[in-house]
Enzyme design. Structure first.
Site, PDB file in Angstrom:
ATOM      1  N   CYS A  31       0.834  -1.208   0.000  1.00 45.56           N
ATOM      2  CA  CYS A  31       0.000   0.000   0.000  1.00 45.56           C
ATOM      3  C   CYS A  31       0.868   1.257   0.000  1.00 45.56           C
ATOM      4  CB  CYS A  31      -0.951  -0.005   1.198  1.00 45.56           C
ATOM      5  SG  CYS A  31      -0.138  -0.134   2.798  1.00 45.56           S
ATOM      6  N   HIS A  88      -1.421   1.608   7.432  1.00 39.79           N
ATOM      7  CA  HIS A  88      -1.955   1.465   6.073  1.00 39.79           C
ATOM      8  C   HIS A  88      -1.855   2.812   5.366  1.00 39.79           C
ATOM      9  CE1 HIS A  88      -4.252  -0.071   2.756  1.00 39.79           C
ATOM     10  NE2 HIS A  88      -5.193   0.841   2.918  1.00 39.79           N
TER      11      HIS A  88
END
Length: 1008
Positions: free
Chosen positions: A252, A920
């Site tokens: 990510c 994230h």
């Protein structure tokens, strides 16, 4: 001569003149790379030589037209015979001599002139009689093959042009070539400016040309695209640039950085227009041979084709890992670090400067800033000239002042992005559980404010204000998985305590007899299994930790098993139901009990003293800081490192009522004779046994008085039982005892992990005082089920401090920029060498912005690392979406008419959610074509509103200078409030599967 003989209409000169001119040209002509020479059949040449030497125009030795028939394999293809030898089969003449001979004698009809080039081979120059003959075909139609000859000095671009012409490839098509040898493997011909010789092309090889598909992919490497169905491959049409990126496994961070760069208009247009093809630098030793630039271009062209929901950037990820080993594998990384590597890699791959010259830097020496800055920028551009420099590079002024001689050093340095600090708070908020001395009081959760650089004593002092308990009567411990991970000293730094740790603060009792030594006792709770633990190497039963550990202050003289049993029972009174007097006694015959008694003795004895591990000398002392190892592991083999957060954490249940339920079942524990509820052998010689345990610490509990009935029952038991025999006596000597008192639990000295039993202390003490003592109370499962109330044990209350909402810190972006330009003193690890003092000095340093680029990248330094602390700053940075004005920050206040303005608009944001160890990445970005904001979360893309963009997760900001911003060419899509949660790229199902290879492609092209 006829016209077909290609002879000049002019009469040839005399024979002597012919001989003299040709021999002069042969004698004086030198081989020069690139010159043309011609092949002439030797027999014709020798006959011409004989003819001109006779001096007779009518001689029978007249050679006639130039005829090379003997040199060809056949007269259809005019291929030269193999292994022809110079001066035996043919002669080489320079171009000027050839043209003279051709003008004088002409050439046999239809025969091609055998022109050959002089090539510069390693260490020699030679005429290339046999050029490279290769086969050419298209990837889309490999059956249609043509043959062509090229010189070894021709470049690949010449072959590409010849193929485009031969196969009628549409103008403007983006092509790439593959070199195929005898086997089925292929290799890319990346550098079109490289020669045939340097590319290792040889006769018999095949060159395959492919053109890029309309969706940005290449036919050879099938598109790794996520689609809903095969039918949608050609039917889907979406907004270019609104395309997700598949998460390949902790990638990510890469997806977030790529989405931000993809929505940087000048860079994306540069790649979409294929401008990079002419600027690829294959020879730069600092670059990646153009591979990073090509891999990035492939991703951008696929994302902006408007034909994909989501792209799988697997080839790009592989290339990044190949050239930057830190990004190999699938670990978590920082999006800003990837961004820094990628911008530098693209710059070097696209650097227009092929040979970097050495430039000696000059000091300012009091010259005007304008002059020094222009010189620095000129020098920078002499070595660095690429689209990255054009778009992202700016200039700042660095001023160093020596604290001793006051020497001032001024330099102007380029930057690609600004890493600006965030104001760091000097305080932190901690949440802890306070365990009161009152055994009936539930643990209370408190929220306290402490100094960030404070000590454990500061935490106790802050808690004292809420509880009125003196800090001296508190001990702080980290509880993990039902045991004490660490017991802290009061002078230890709070930086060792992480926000995710479960911190318990225990109130200690104050003993009246201060002269007597006090022992801080750590108490664990364990449950025995019904089966022996044969794997442990001992005959003891297996145990499992449960509940919350406690810490108690106990006089050293009160550490016998009898007194500890009573003390523990009182301390656990809130959730342990005391047995009724009628439940406490049970008569059993001695003969029936002998086996059980021996079994229980074996169960509680454990290992011998000889097997005991050495323990730490000082209580609370620990080599561990910040969770590296257990604070009191004492090098036990069974001690393990603390796992990651959210695994096996200590959990308490908030108390929603005062009701208490008692579990009831018949007591099944083995009967014992002694009044202190332990085996008689343990009473007689407590130092000869050790038992299994679990590591935890317990809080001291008040000693409550036993009931009158209990005391009477104990007196009766003492009268009924004879003194305990020694451990080595036979069981027959204990038959005087026919009634046995059943205990709720047994007491064992254990190590800090609670997994290894320890020997007991001297003088009948149940614990050893050679180190921090740990004790476990072992429960029989049936006894635990009857008397231990698990629901009540897990309850806790919330202090009023928990109800106060935490204030989210907000800072202005302008404040952070001002902090970036403030004066700072260099750290000891990074001193500056003063040329006047001739030594390293801790100089003061100040950075000032001099010139700003077209696209300004601002990195918010949320991750703070110092000698003592490591943390992520979650402050909200309030940054403007439009009109970010740097005019007040630039050192040059008065800009000339030619200088660009200093106002910027936001175009993209890279976000990070989570903490130091995990998290994230996502991104917000504004599409350059329609002006709509989108939220990119790996393969998912949704519409975004401008009021959603400023969050405490913003990590890297992308700003575009207003004078370079183009107005959107498309209208913004109609978005309803509900559409912000709907995928903007209409993804209904995401399948991370690669498409099947094309049937037309039977050649493996995996070396790209």
């Amino acid at each position: 001569m006829t016209a077909n003989s290609r002879c000049s209409s002019a009469e040839p000169p005399g024979l002597e003149t012919q001989r003299r001119e040709i021999e002069s040209l042969l004698r004086e002509s030198e081989l020069r790379a690139g010159d043309s020479w011609y092949v002439v059949e030797r027999r014709w040449y020798e006959q011409w030589k004989e003819f001109v030497e006779t001096g007779d125009q009518n001689s029978s030795s007249f050679p006639g037209q130039i005829d090379n028939t003997e040199l060809f394999e056949d007269l259809d293809s005019y291929h030269l015979k193999e292994r022809l030898v110079e001066n035996e089969d043919f002669m080489l003449v320079p171009a000027e001599a050839w043209h003279k001979l051709l003008a004088w004698y002409g050439m046999v009809d239809a025969q091609p002139p055998l022109e050959r080039k002089v090539v510069d081979l390693p260490s020699t120059l030679k005429v290339e009689v046999y050029p490279v003959e290769i086969f050419l075909c298209l990837h889309s139609n490999m059956e249609n093959v043509i043959t062509a000859q090229f010189s070894r000095t021709d470049n690949i671009q010449l072959i590409q042009r010849a193929m485009c012409e031969a196969f009628a490839v549409p103008a403007g098509s983006e092509c790439r070539l593959w070199m195929k040898s005898s086997d089925s493997s292929c290799e890319r011909l990346r550098n079109v400016h490289m020669s045939v010789l340097d590319s290792c092309l040889s006769s018999g090889m095949t060159v395959i040309m492919e053109t890029r598909n309309a969706d940005g992919t290449w036919p050879s490497s099938r598109p790794q695209i996520m689609r809903n169905s095969v039918e949608e491959q050609d039917s889907y049409r979406g907004q270019p640039g609104v395309c997700g990126l598949t998460n390949l496994g902790n990638t990510c961070f890469m997806n977030s950085a790529l989405q931000c760069l993809s929505n940087t208009p000048p860079l994306t247009e540069y790649f979409l227009q294929s401008s990079y093809l002419e600027e690829l630098n294959f020879t730069n030793p600092l670059g990646m041979k153009g591979e990073i630039a090509e891999a990035y271009a492939d991703v951008i062209k696929q994302m902006w084709s408007g034909r994909h929901y989501s792209v799988v950037p697997r080839v790009f990820k592989t290339k990044v890992g190949h050239f930057a080993s830190q990004f190999l594998g699938y670990q978590q990384h920082d999006s800003q670090e990837l961004l820094s590597f990628l911008l530098d890699g693209l710059h070097e791959d696209l650097n227009r400067v092929k040979n970097k010259e050495y430039i000696e830097l000059r000091d300012a020496d009091g010259r005007p800033d304008q002059e020094v800055a222009e010189e620095a920028w000129r020098n920078h551009r002499r070595r660095n000239d690429s689209v990255i420099v054009d778009t992202f590079h700016g200039l700042f002024k660095s001023t160093l002042v020596c604290p001793e001689c006051l020497k001032i050093s001024v330099t102007f340095d380029p930057f690609c992005y600004l890493s600006i600090p965030l104001p760091v708070s000097k305080e932190r908020v901690m949440e802890v559980f306070f365990v009161s001395l009152d055994p009936y009081a539930k643990p209370a959760q408190h929220r306290v404010v402490v100094p960030k650089a404070g000590k454990v004593s500061d935490l106790c002092s802050a808690l004292c204000e809420m509880t009125s308990v003196p800090p001296a009567q508190m001990v702080v411990a980290d509880v993990f998985n039902h045991r004490f991970y660490k017991i802290y000293n009061s002078d230890e730094s709070l930086s060792c305590i992480l926000d995710r740790d479960d911190i318990f603060v225990y109130e200690l009792s104050v003993l009246e007899e201060q002269q007597e030594e006090q022992v801080l006792l750590a108490l664990y709770l364990r449950e025995r299994s019904h089966y022996r633990d044969y794997g442990s190497g001992s005959s003891s039963y297996g145990t499992t930790l449960f509940g919350h550990p406690l810490l108690l202050n106990v006089p050293r003289s009160s550490c016998s098993r009898e007194e500890l049993y009573t003390l523990f029972l009182q301390r656990l009174a809130r959730y342990v139901r005391p047995p009724d007097p009628s439940e406490e006694l049970e008569e059993e015959e001695e003969e029936e009990d002998d086996d059980e008694e021996e079994l229980y003795k074996t169960q509680t004895n454990g290992i011998s003293d000889d097997e005991e591990d050495p323990e730490k000398a000082e209580p609370f002392q620990s080599d561990l800081c910040c969770g590296d190892s257990s604070s009191n592991s004492q090098s036990d083999d069974t001690a393990t490192a603390k796992p990651l957060p959210d695994q096996n954490h200590t959990q308490l249940s908030p108390d929603h009522g005062d009701g208490e339920t008692n579990n009831g079942s018949e007591n099944q524990t083995e009967p014992i004779c002694s009044t202190n509820a332990t085996d008689t052998a343990n009473d007689a010689n407590p130092g000869t046994h050790s038992s299994e345990g679990a590591e935890t610490s317990s809080k001291p509990t008040p000693l409550s008085n036993t009931t009158e009935e209990e005391q009477k029952e104990e007196d009766k038991q003492e009268e009924a039982c004879s003194p305990s025999p020694k451990a080595n006596e036979q069981p027959a000597k204990r038959r005087a005892c026919h009634k046995r008192r059943k205990s709720m639990f047994t007491i064992q000295a254990v190590n800090s992990n609670g997994t290894t039993e320890r020997g007991t202390g001297e003088g009948g003490s149940a614990v050893s005082f050679s180190s921090q003592p740990y004790v476990a109370i072992d429960w029989d499962p049936e006894m635990k089920k009857r008397f231990y109330n698990e629901n009540e044990a897990e309850k806790f209350v919330k202090h009023s401090s928990m109800e106060v909402p935490q204030q989210q810190t907000t800072v202005q972006l302008q404040e952070c920029i001002e902090l970036f330009t403030t004066v700072e003193t260099l750290e000891e690890e990074n001193p500056w060498y003063c040329p006047v003092c001739k030594k390293h000095q801790l100089a003061t340093k100040k950075l000032d912005l001099w010139s700003l680029p077209e696209v300004l990248i601002i990195h918010l330094k949320r991750f703070s690392y110092t000698k003592f602390t490591r943390e992520k700053l979650d402050s909200i940075v309030d940054f403007p979406l439009r009109d970010l004005d740097f005019s007040g920050c630039l050192l040059r206040k008065n800009l000339s008419n030619g200088e660009p303005p200093s106002r910027y608009d936001l175009i993209a944001v890279s976000n990070h959610y989570g903490g130091l160890r995990d998290g994230h990445y996502t991104s917000y970005a504004c599409n350059k074509d329609n002006g709509q904001w989108y939220y990119f979360d790996d393969s998912k893309v949704t519409y975004a509103r401008e009021d959603q963009i400023v969050t405490n997760a913003a990590y890297v900001l992308f700003y575009h200078r207003q004078d370079k911003i183009r107005k959107p060419t498309l209208p913004a899509p109609n978005t309803s409030p509900a559409s912000t949660t709907q995928p903007a790229n209409d993804i209904t199902s995401c399948k991370d599967e690669e498409a099947e290879p094309s049937a037309a492609s039977y050649v493996t092209m995996e070396t790209d």
